[in-house]
Enzyme design. Structure first.
Site, PDB file in Angstrom:
ATOM      1  N   PRO A 137     -20.321   4.243 -56.555  1.00  0.00           N
ATOM      2  CA  PRO A 137     -19.789   5.433 -56.651  1.00  0.00           C
ATOM      3  C   PRO A 137     -20.782   6.529 -57.308  1.00  0.00           C
ATOM      4  O   PRO A 137     -20.596   7.028 -58.464  1.00  0.00           O
ATOM      5  CB  PRO A 137     -18.621   5.367 -57.645  1.00  0.00           C
ATOM      6  CG  PRO A 137     -18.952   4.141 -58.522  1.00  0.00           C
ATOM      7  CD  PRO A 137     -19.829   3.213 -57.527  1.00  0.00           C
ATOM      8  N   CYS A 138     -21.605   7.211 -56.486  1.00  0.00           N
ATOM      9  CA  CYS A 138     -22.662   7.961 -57.073  1.00  0.00           C
ATOM     10  C   CYS A 138     -22.043   9.233 -57.594  1.00  0.00           C
ATOM     11  O   CYS A 138     -22.563  10.171 -58.291  1.00  0.00           O
ATOM     12  CB  CYS A 138     -23.618   8.351 -56.186  1.00  0.00           C
ATOM     13  SG  CYS A 138     -23.324   8.467 -54.473  1.00  0.00           S
TER      14      CYS A 138
END
Length: 188
Positions: A137-138
């Site tokens: 989950p950048c």
């Protein structure tokens, strides 16, 4: 042999790429399936579309659809192939995988957690090359002061804000006056 599948979510067409029993790539939402397919052709030119994916891919699709529909989902259990990425990026992605839905870190905090406090820019570069978003989950990693930083998905920062809003993400431990507003509408 590499395979891929496109699937719809609340915010656009996503994709998963797999080889054997591991996910080797994921694609953030595109505004339509044809745009997603073109981007996939550049990323994984040898992958073939597969309309009957294995169970682990169907599970990953369902989890991503739920996450992008607003259900808090931790995708860190999905079988991604981190062996294919450089060691520094792997460390960054491992920290990102540990960020729960609705929470955020800064590039500098990620750099400190991997033991390289001066590497905030390098963290940003690694996140820009993330082949597993949104599984890794950048979008939950921000610039200092709660600013968005960059985002390489279709729609750029707007998509990042949309994803954070869906997750009801907090950019600080302190409650704020504007927490009920979508991130894009918050002042300053």
């Amino acid at each position: 042999m590499q395979h891929y599948i496109l699937f719809g979510t609340a915010i656009g067409a996503c994709a998963l790429i797999w080889e054997g029993d591991r996910i080797i790539g994921a694609q953030l939402p595109e505004h339509d399936a044809e745009t997603a397919r073109r981007r996939l052709a550049k990323r994984a030119p040898d992958a073939e579309e597969n309309g009957a994916p294995p169970v682990f891919i169907r599970t990953a699709m369902a989890e991503i659809v739920a996450l992008l529909s607003g259900e808090p989902r931790d995708l860190s259990h999905l079988p991604i192939d981190l062996a294919r990425v450089p060691a520094f990026n792997r460390k960054v992605y491992e920290v990102a995988l540990a960020i729960p839905p609705g929470e955020t870190l800064t590039y500098g905090e990620v750099a400190r957690r991997i033991g390289d406090p001066g590497a905030a820019r390098a963290v940003g570069v690694a996140l820009g090359r993330n082949p597993f978003a949104p599984i890794v989950p950048c979008h939950r990693i921000l610039a200092a002061g709660g600013k968005t930083g960059g985002f390489s998905a279709d729609g750029g920062v707007e998509t990042k804000l949309k994803m954070l809003t869906i997750e009801k993400a907090r950019t600080s431990a302190m409650p704020g006056l504007f927490d009920a507003l979508p991130l894009a509408a918050r002042p300053g």
